[in-house]
Design a protein around this motif. Sequence first.
Motif, PDB file in Angstrom:
ATOM      1  N   ARG A 225      43.313  34.416  29.792  1.00  0.00           N
ATOM      2  CA  ARG A 225      42.224  35.168  30.435  1.00  0.00           C
ATOM      3  C   ARG A 225      42.445  36.669  30.596  1.00  0.00           C
ATOM      4  O   ARG A 225      41.521  37.371  31.022  1.00  0.00           O
ATOM      5  N   PHE A 256      33.714  38.060  38.200  1.00  0.00           N
ATOM      6  CA  PHE A 256      34.755  37.126  38.654  1.00  0.00           C
ATOM      7  C   PHE A 256      35.066  37.422  40.114  1.00  0.00           C
ATOM      8  O   PHE A 256      35.298  38.574  40.499  1.00  0.00           O
ATOM      9  N   ASP A 275      35.946  32.217  41.780  1.00  0.00           N
ATOM     10  CA  ASP A 275      36.724  31.776  40.620  1.00  0.00           C
ATOM     11  C   ASP A 275      38.176  31.540  41.001  1.00  0.00           C
ATOM     12  O   ASP A 275      38.822  30.618  40.485  1.00  0.00           O
ATOM     13  N   TYR A 276      38.704  32.386  41.881  1.00  0.00           N
ATOM     14  CA  TYR A 276      40.104  32.297  42.297  1.00  0.00           C
ATOM     15  C   TYR A 276      40.180  32.417  43.818  1.00  0.00           C
ATOM     16  O   TYR A 276      39.523  33.279  44.417  1.00  0.00           O
ATOM     17  N   ARG A 296      36.239  23.405  40.224  1.00  0.00           N
ATOM     18  CA  ARG A 296      35.878  24.577  39.415  1.00  0.00           C
ATOM     19  C   ARG A 296      36.558  25.838  39.932  1.00  0.00           C
ATOM     20  O   ARG A 296      36.542  26.876  39.280  1.00  0.00           O
ATOM     21  N   ILE A 297      37.125  25.728  41.122  1.00  0.00           N
ATOM     22  CA  ILE A 297      37.832  26.870  41.722  1.00  0.00           C
ATOM     23  C   ILE A 297      39.322  26.733  41.432  1.00  0.00           C
ATOM     24  O   ILE A 297      39.908  25.666  41.646  1.00  0.00           O
ATOM     25  N   LYS A 460      29.564  36.347  32.927  1.00  0.00           N
ATOM     26  CA  LYS A 460      31.013  36.223  32.745  1.00  0.00           C
ATOM     27  C   LYS A 460      31.307  35.030  31.835  1.00  0.00           C
ATOM     28  O   LYS A 460      30.551  34.042  31.808  1.00  0.00           O
ATOM     29  N   LYS A 462      33.119  31.600  30.208  1.00  0.00           N
ATOM     30  CA  LYS A 462      33.656  30.344  30.748  1.00  0.00           C
ATOM     31  C   LYS A 462      34.930  30.020  29.978  1.00  0.00           C
ATOM     32  O   LYS A 462      35.057  30.317  28.791  1.00  0.00           O
TER      33      LYS A 462
END
Length: 605
Positions: A225, A256, A275-276, A296-297, A460, A462
């Motif tokens: 990434r 993100f 996302d994070y 998904r996180i 963004k 995937k």
Amino acid sequence: MNSILEKNIKALASGVNEPLALKLQNYKKSQRFVLNNKFNIYDKNFETFIYDNDFISEELNCSFDNFLAQTKHYPFICFYGIANALLIKNLTPYYKRIFVFESEIELLHLALSILDLSEELSSGKIHLLDITEEKVNIQFLILFDMKGVFEYLNLFELFPINSYYKKFHNETYQQTLNFALANITLLIRNLHYKLDVLFLVYDNILCNIPTMLENIPFQRLIAQRKNAFDTAIVVSAGPSLTKQLPLLKKYQNKVFIFCADGALNILLKEDIKPDYVTNLDYDDLTLKFYKEQDDRILNILAIGTNHNVAKKISNKIIILRDDPFYKNLGLNDFGYIDTGTHVSHFSYTLALALGFKNIIMIGQDLAYDEKGNSHSESFALGIDYESTANIQKIKCLAYGGEGEVLTHIAWNDYRIKLEYLFACNKEVNFYNATEGGARINFTKEVSFKNACETLLHKEKPKFENLKPLTKNRSAKLIAKFFEKLKQDKQTCENLLNDAKALKEALNNILSKDIILPLEFLQNVYQNISTFNEILNNSAFLEDSIGKALIFNRGFNTSKVLKMHLNDEREHLYQLILAYKEFLTFFIQNLKTKYEIIQKYHYQTN
């Protein structure tokens, strides 16, 4: 440009002080200061020489003797003013480091045109700090946190180099002194961090490493990434966050989102999926933030995260800190990052590691709001969680640069560390869209609406799910870790045994009711110096616990140096007494660290 100045500038530019090198290289002389053939400097503004024009040699010699007497045995000395640099050059053999603070660029230019200090500047024997430099605060924190310096912070004094600076630059001297003392206090506060907390973190580390090795390696995240997208938002849980949530929800597919753990439930409640999510808390209070989880996180945890939290959270990466202690583990696939000391700092360094060029900040108040609240609405621990905290409250400059806001000393420390981080990453745009709280230097203050409309235009990407190592590879790394733990256990035993033997010897010597001769005390202190070399070169002591222990050594030594004892026998006797006190502290705390290792050592057998 003369050859001496050119050599000095080259030495500064070699990495020691590039901003000052560039400033000197581009400097156009104002002719305020004039050099005469006695290496004296005339100040046209105040119509005076820096040194007495008739007795410059006598004045330099007198100052030389006075400074040596005032700082006998000190490892470093700090001056306000460079003058003609002759005194500084003459003093270099007597100190490991000399720090010089100067506000007049023309004086620095003149001094470095007179004397070749290139070797001393390159080696770090002399450090020049231009106090008008925007990032002097960052430079100061780096220099005084160096090995061989941080343990003697209690010896800090700032001496005007001569009477000219006392008389004509006293106001700037006082400002510089206050600036330096504020930063010294910050460094000491960090070094005095409670050891019981450091031991809890160390316990978490040893427990978390096997868990880390069974999950996704950090370098796989980087490989997949890094540089894949330009813009990120870092979400903190300050009281201003509530007003930014509608816009964040609208734009969440075009950016993100890095989320401090305390903001997670706040975002999920608004149907915003970060996302994070980052976490580095050593206690399990943060379990309240993870009542709802979503695969998904991706959860990014520091190696010192509470081990119960680390085990409960799914879809996670655990990261090793970026310092020598962790690098010595040889687990490169799982590191390295500067996690800092608060969770949002961790979010910023993670975003930097992933190559984001634009980082928008929201909820980063680092201050109480006008109602006295410390956190955003829906914060799991309460909107006023830190409002009644028993911690010193202070005021600082408000967001926007007008007026002040109420903060506390820990938040203020965090702010300074963030400024350090942002200043060291000048190629990245940091947009502070908090629209409230404390001003954070080295950021661009913008409205969140403006930041979104300007920067967030495309969807963004995937990514495929990341996979952990194979069970076989993971098992080999776990075995490697426990082998290293076995070695650490042996190293710890050796240090404990050596420290106990030395302390027993010192007890026997100091218990004698006789006047010990100088030569005998010199031999005793040589044994102390030998043990000090072992401590200084031990990779085992390069973690936070080790740093705290070494600071205690310097703290005890500094108390003796401040006595300014002229009798060498008495000086050595007091140093030995102080070292015995340090050994008591060292043995007690190293034993605690050993017991933590022992708790996990059974797995190596």
